[in-house]
Design an enzyme around this catalytic site. Structure first.
Site, PDB file in Angstrom:
ATOM      1  N   HIS A  19       0.671  -1.406  -0.023  1.00 42.42           N
ATOM      2  CA  HIS A  19       0.081  -0.008   0.015  1.00 42.42           C
ATOM      3  C   HIS A  19       0.887   1.315   0.008  1.00 42.42           C
ATOM      4  O   HIS A  19       0.403   2.340  -0.528  1.00 42.42           O
ATOM      5  CB  HIS A  19      -0.923  -0.207   1.124  1.00 42.42           C
ATOM      6  CG  HIS A  19      -2.056  -1.141   0.983  1.00 42.42           C
ATOM      7  ND1 HIS A  19      -2.692  -1.753   2.044  1.00 42.42           N
ATOM      8  CD2 HIS A  19      -2.548  -1.539  -0.024  1.00 42.42           C
ATOM      9  CE1 HIS A  19      -3.437  -2.644   1.527  1.00 42.42           C
ATOM     10  NE2 HIS A  19      -3.261  -2.531   0.314  1.00 42.42           N
ATOM     11  N   HIS A  42      -7.827  -7.699  -7.713  1.00 38.76           N
ATOM     12  CA  HIS A  42      -8.381  -8.694  -6.750  1.00 38.76           C
ATOM     13  C   HIS A  42      -8.444  -7.961  -5.390  1.00 38.76           C
ATOM     14  O   HIS A  42      -7.903  -7.734  -4.461  1.00 38.76           O
ATOM     15  CB  HIS A  42      -7.218  -9.761  -6.239  1.00 38.76           C
ATOM     16  CG  HIS A  42      -7.012 -10.813  -7.421  1.00 38.76           C
ATOM     17  ND1 HIS A  42      -6.327 -10.312  -8.577  1.00 38.76           N
ATOM     18  CD2 HIS A  42      -7.361 -11.869  -7.513  1.00 38.76           C
ATOM     19  CE1 HIS A  42      -5.955 -11.506  -9.480  1.00 38.76           C
ATOM     20  NE2 HIS A  42      -6.606 -12.411  -8.878  1.00 38.76           N
ATOM     21  N   SER A 100      -6.807  -1.551  -0.697  1.00 40.91           N
ATOM     22  CA  SER A 100      -6.428  -0.739  -1.951  1.00 40.91           C
ATOM     23  C   SER A 100      -7.657  -0.045  -2.457  1.00 40.91           C
ATOM     24  O   SER A 100      -7.365   1.280  -2.862  1.00 40.91           O
ATOM     25  CB  SER A 100      -5.757  -1.542  -2.723  1.00 40.91           C
ATOM     26  OG  SER A 100      -6.140  -2.740  -3.115  1.00 40.91           O
ATOM     27  N   GLU A 118     -13.685  -8.355  -7.959  1.00 40.68           N
ATOM     28  CA  GLU A 118     -13.573  -9.374  -6.872  1.00 40.68           C
ATOM     29  C   GLU A 118     -14.410 -10.541  -7.460  1.00 40.68           C
ATOM     30  O   GLU A 118     -15.582 -10.499  -7.775  1.00 40.68           O
ATOM     31  CB  GLU A 118     -13.961  -8.639  -5.487  1.00 40.68           C
ATOM     32  CG  GLU A 118     -14.019  -9.787  -4.552  1.00 40.68           C
ATOM     33  CD  GLU A 118     -12.770 -10.346  -4.178  1.00 40.68           C
ATOM     34  OE1 GLU A 118     -12.675 -11.703  -3.944  1.00 40.68           O
ATOM     35  OE2 GLU A 118     -11.789  -9.459  -4.214  1.00 40.68           O
ATOM     36  N   ASP A 143     -13.483 -12.993 -12.165  1.00 38.16           N
ATOM     37  CA  ASP A 143     -12.182 -13.252 -12.172  1.00 38.16           C
ATOM     38  C   ASP A 143     -11.135 -12.232 -12.407  1.00 38.16           C
ATOM     39  O   ASP A 143     -11.174 -11.540 -13.723  1.00 38.16           O
ATOM     40  CB  ASP A 143     -11.829 -14.547 -12.869  1.00 38.16           C
ATOM     41  CG  ASP A 143     -10.289 -15.132 -12.845  1.00 38.16           C
ATOM     42  OD1 ASP A 143      -9.915 -15.233 -11.812  1.00 38.16           O
ATOM     43  OD2 ASP A 143      -9.890 -14.544 -13.726  1.00 38.16           O
ATOM     44  N   GLY A 144     -10.080 -11.757 -11.513  1.00 34.75           N
ATOM     45  CA  GLY A 144      -9.508 -10.437 -11.992  1.00 34.75           C
ATOM     46  C   GLY A 144      -8.435 -10.863 -13.153  1.00 34.75           C
ATOM     47  O   GLY A 144      -8.192  -9.942 -13.667  1.00 34.75           O
ATOM     48  N   ASP A 164      -2.804  -8.570  -6.920  1.00 33.63           N
ATOM     49  CA  ASP A 164      -2.398  -9.203  -5.794  1.00 33.63           C
ATOM     50  C   ASP A 164      -3.357 -10.236  -5.308  1.00 33.63           C
ATOM     51  O   ASP A 164      -4.003 -10.113  -4.332  1.00 33.63           O
ATOM     52  CB  ASP A 164      -2.193  -8.318  -4.468  1.00 33.63           C
ATOM     53  CG  ASP A 164      -3.590  -7.376  -4.371  1.00 33.63           C
ATOM     54  OD1 ASP A 164      -4.374  -7.315  -5.252  1.00 33.63           O
ATOM     55  OD2 ASP A 164      -3.734  -6.821  -2.957  1.00 33.63           O
TER      56      ASP A 164
END
Length: 284
Positions: A19, A42, A100, A118, A143-144, A164
């Site tokens: 971060h 994500h 984030s 997400e 799905d990212g 991530d």
């Protein structure tokens, strides 16, 4: 398959390096007038309560963000990051930690855009509840890895993405590398930030990640490893974590070089622990 909940790990040393690098990058993007887009592959729920059961089951934040509260030098170097921490705890005390999405929402301007993805059903519901009223936010239950390719190149083209995944499944490592390989071809002006864990023993895949990103030969690229624990300590599962940045904005590397020794000194749990930066490519 989708059992991971980031609330157990919110505010730990891995979140801090991820971060802080992100806020540095967002500062540099908002420092110029042109609008940009931020993509979170994500996203999780985006807001975490450190007083709840999940966070206190592990207590990881106590060796992470709680510890940093004592270091004024780090706060000065990471002004935007701590401004977000202060905002989410505006009602007093210190019980909330920003994911984030919250960091991006706080730091982006009115004409900037955000895409949050997400797949986990419960986490998506929380994410949607937390951010759907912000018209700058576009929230996807998907799905990212798939979404990053489907949604790029974005409009505007100027921007950055954070990747991530939980890395609960071994396939996440190869999926991350494969997605990044496709992504940098589709969106060659985008900054790509990738987080991954550094694990003890045979479960560690960081060398594969490191070598894969180095071989991509992307300009202005580096990896920072924050390791509070000694890598040879068999009692520690995750001794640190790495953040790789591809096509980094100008001056990001310098800011990371400045903060890493301070973070390491504040968070280290062993005198044998080592935190380092490796530069792959840097413009003169």
């Amino acid at each position: 398959m989708l059992s991971y909940k980031h609330a157990f790990h919110a505010g730990n040393h891995a979140d801090l390096i991820k971060h802080i690098v992100l806020t540095f990058a967002l500062d540099l993007y908002t420092g110029k007038d042109k609008p940009f887009i931020y993509i979170d592959s994500h996203a999780g729920s985006g807001i975490y309560n450190l007083s709840e059961k999940e966070s206190n089951t592990t207590g990881e934040y106590k060796l992470g963000i709680k510890r940093l509260q004592e270091f004024n030098g780090i706060k000065k170097l990471c002004g935007s990051y701590f401004s977000v921490i202060d905002k989410i705890n505006a009602n007093g005390g210190f019980s909330m930690y920003p994911g984030s999405p919250y960091i991006a929402q706080t730091l982006l301007r009115e004409n900037d855009q955000m895409i949050f993805m997400e797949l986990h059903n419960t986490e998506f519901e929380k994410l949607h509840r937390n951010f759907s009223r912000d018209q700058r936010c576009h929230i996807h239950h998907r799905d990212g890895f798939e979404g990053l390719i489907a949604l790029t190149p974005p409009t505007p083209r100027r921007g950055l993405t954070l990747i991530d995944p939980s890395y609960e499944m071994k396939e996440d490592y190869r999926n991350t590398v494969g997605t990044v390989e496709k992504l940098v071809k589709r969106w060659n002006v985008g900054c790509v930030i990738i987080w991954y864990p550094l694990l003890s023993g045979s479960k560690d895949h960081s060398l594969y990640m490191h070598e894969s990103f180095r071989k991509m030969n992307i300009k202005n690229s580096f990896t920072v490893r924050l390791c509070p624990f000694f890598s040879g300590d068999e009692n520690v599962r995750m001794y640190g974590s790495a953040v790789t940045v591809l096509n980094a904005p100008y001056m990001l590397l310098n800011r990371v070089k400045e903060i890493l020794p301070e973070l390491h000194e504040a968070l280290k749990q062993s005198d044998k622990a080592r935190s380092v930066i490796e530069v792959y490519s840097q413009d003169a």
